[in-house]
Design a protein around this motif. Structure first.
Motif, mmCIF file in Angstrom:
data_model
loop_
_atom_site.group_PDB
_atom_site.id
_atom_site.type_symbol
_atom_site.label_atom_id
_atom_site.label_comp_id
_atom_site.label_asym_id
_atom_site.label_seq_id
_atom_site.Cartn_x
_atom_site.Cartn_y
_atom_site.Cartn_z
ATOM 1 N N SER A 124 37.761 16.731 63.607
ATOM 2 C CA SER A 124 37.839 15.854 62.431
ATOM 3 C C SER A 124 38.217 14.416 62.763
ATOM 4 O O SER A 124 38.702 13.678 61.907
ATOM 5 C CB SER A 124 38.842 16.413 61.403
ATOM 6 N N GLU A 125 38.008 14.022 63.985
ATOM 7 C CA GLU A 125 38.304 12.654 64.385
ATOM 8 C C GLU A 125 37.024 11.830 64.502
ATOM 9 O O GLU A 125 35.935 12.377 64.613
ATOM 10 C CB GLU A 125 39.041 12.634 65.724
ATOM 11 N N ILE A 126 37.222 10.525 64.484
ATOM 12 C CA ILE A 126 36.115 9.601 64.729
ATOM 13 C C ILE A 126 36.568 8.566 65.753
ATOM 14 O O ILE A 126 37.748 8.255 65.882
ATOM 15 C CB ILE A 126 35.663 8.872 63.443
ATOM 16 N N TYR A 127 35.591 8.035 66.484
ATOM 17 C CA TYR A 127 35.802 6.830 67.268
ATOM 18 C C TYR A 127 35.332 5.674 66.397
ATOM 19 O O TYR A 127 34.271 5.744 65.775
ATOM 20 C CB TYR A 127 34.964 6.848 68.545
ATOM 21 N N TYR A 128 36.100 4.611 66.350
ATOM 22 C CA TYR A 128 35.674 3.480 65.538
ATOM 23 C C TYR A 128 36.221 2.174 66.118
ATOM 24 O O TYR A 128 37.143 2.159 66.934
ATOM 25 C CB TYR A 128 36.142 3.637 64.088
ATOM 26 N N GLY A 129 35.624 1.087 65.706
ATOM 27 C CA GLY A 129 36.104 -0.244 66.027
ATOM 28 C C GLY A 129 35.820 -1.147 64.844
ATOM 29 O O GLY A 129 35.239 -0.716 63.839
ATOM 30 N N LEU A 130 36.195 -2.401 64.939
ATOM 31 C CA LEU A 130 35.961 -3.338 63.840
ATOM 32 C C LEU A 130 35.546 -4.681 64.435
ATOM 33 O O LEU A 130 36.214 -5.218 65.329
ATOM 34 C CB LEU A 130 37.221 -3.502 62.999
ATOM 35 N N TYR A 131 34.410 -5.209 63.934
ATOM 36 C CA TYR A 131 33.839 -6.446 64.469
ATOM 37 C C TYR A 131 33.491 -7.380 63.321
ATOM 38 O O TYR A 131 33.115 -6.923 62.233
ATOM 39 C CB TYR A 131 32.570 -6.143 65.271
ATOM 40 N N ASN A 132 33.578 -8.695 63.577
ATOM 41 C CA ASN A 132 33.153 -9.634 62.545
ATOM 42 C C ASN A 132 31.663 -9.932 62.683
ATOM 43 O O ASN A 132 30.986 -9.379 63.561
ATOM 44 C CB ASN A 132 33.996 -10.919 62.574
ATOM 45 N N SER A 133 31.152 -10.814 61.852
ATOM 46 C CA SER A 133 29.704 -11.063 61.812
ATOM 47 C C SER A 133 29.185 -11.781 63.058
ATOM 48 O O SER A 133 27.971 -11.861 63.266
ATOM 49 C CB SER A 133 29.345 -11.877 60.562
ATOM 50 N N ASP A 134 30.094 -12.303 63.887
ATOM 51 C CA ASP A 134 29.703 -12.909 65.153
ATOM 52 C C ASP A 134 29.770 -11.916 66.311
ATOM 53 O O ASP A 134 29.538 -12.286 67.467
ATOM 54 C CB ASP A 134 30.596 -14.114 65.480
ATOM 55 N N GLY A 135 30.101 -10.676 65.993
ATOM 56 C CA GLY A 135 30.220 -9.661 67.029
ATOM 57 C C GLY A 135 31.539 -9.694 67.775
ATOM 58 O O GLY A 135 31.697 -9.027 68.807
ATOM 59 N N VAL A 136 32.494 -10.449 67.270
ATOM 60 C CA VAL A 136 33.814 -10.534 67.906
ATOM 61 C C VAL A 136 34.669 -9.353 67.459
ATOM 62 O O VAL A 136 34.728 -9.032 66.268
ATOM 63 C CB VAL A 136 34.519 -11.855 67.539
ATOM 64 N N MET A 137 35.314 -8.701 68.407
ATOM 65 C CA MET A 137 36.130 -7.532 68.101
ATOM 66 C C MET A 137 37.379 -7.934 67.321
ATOM 67 O O MET A 137 38.161 -8.773 67.755
ATOM 68 C CB MET A 137 36.525 -6.813 69.399
ATOM 69 N N ILE A 138 37.564 -7.329 66.149
ATOM 70 C CA ILE A 138 38.733 -7.581 65.306
ATOM 71 C C ILE A 138 39.795 -6.515 65.528
ATOM 72 O O ILE A 138 40.989 -6.788 65.512
ATOM 73 C CB ILE A 138 38.335 -7.606 63.816
#
Length: 227
Positions: A124-138
């Motif tokens: 029940s886990e996920i791998y995730y990340g968060l990026y802005n519209s320029d592809g920069v990792m948030i």
């Protein structure tokens, strides 16, 4: 700026794919989802170069989707990429699988503030990340158990596009006007090509000796004592 010829290898999920890119543009790609990366990857690479009429020695770099994802798949892809780099004396480029997913979403849906790529993990886990519209990792890639509080601190003020193969099944849990679900296929080697071209020209190479995939989670091994 010189044109780069790069072999892109994606083995982080059950889909195995290889793509030959020139100047960031896909020249040819092969994919299969038979989950036989160990026996199929080398054959796909050989076929790719045979059908393209391109010599392996003409490569400028080899790029690998470095995870997170399948432990076995990542090890197979990494071993193959390292072997080619050693033999050809070419640099290794490592692209995070989630960054590749985000880059594809940004190209196809450019009007969103934040992008959250998702790859399913076990239990029940996920791998995730968060990026802005320029592809920069948030927010750096992580493995979490899904809850209804997911991304609460971000969706208050931003439109967030959640993208991945089975993200629609999470929609009953993540109900918010600022969340957009975008179902897509699993990561593809073709999605890496623009990123790997940029990495190449900025000389963002990985050390062949020390590089390890981004597992995020330990290998799942069933002990015979528990069977």
């Amino acid at each position: 700026m010189p044109v780069a010829l790069i072999l892109n290898i994606e083995t982080s999920t059950e889909v195995c794919s290889v793509a030959l890119a020139k100047d960031g543009t896909v020249q040819r790609i092969y994919e299969e989802d038979k989950q036989n990366h160990a026996s199929g990857l080398s054959v796909m690479i050989e076929r790719l170069f045979h059908d393209s009429g391109v010599l392996l020695s003409s490569l400028d770099a080899v790029a690998i989707s470095a995870g997170p994802g399948s432990y076995t798949g990542l090890r197979i892809g990494t071993a193959t990429a390292k072997g080619l780099c050693y033999a050809l004396e070419k640099p290794l480029i490592a692209i995070n699988s989630l960054h590749s997913l985000a880059a594809n979403a940004i190209r196809e849906c450019p009007s969103v503030s934040l992008y959250c790529p998702v790859i399913e993990a076990r239990k029940s886990e996920i791998y995730y990340g968060l990026y802005n519209s320029d592809g920069v990792m948030i927010r750096p890639p992580d493995a979490i158990v899904i809850t209804d509080q997911f991304l609460n601190s971000y969706i208050k003020n931003h439109k967030v596009l959640i993208t991945g193969k089975n993200v629609s099944k999470y929609s009953p849990m993540w109900k918010h006007e600022n969340i957009i679900f975008r179902k897509t296929t699993l990561p593809s080697a073709s999605w890496m090509c623009t990123l790997t071209e940029t990495w190449y020209h900025h000389k963002r190479f990985s050390d062949l000796l020390s590089f390890e995939p981004y597992y995020l989670k330990p290998a799942y091994i069933i002990s015979s004592l528990n069977q």
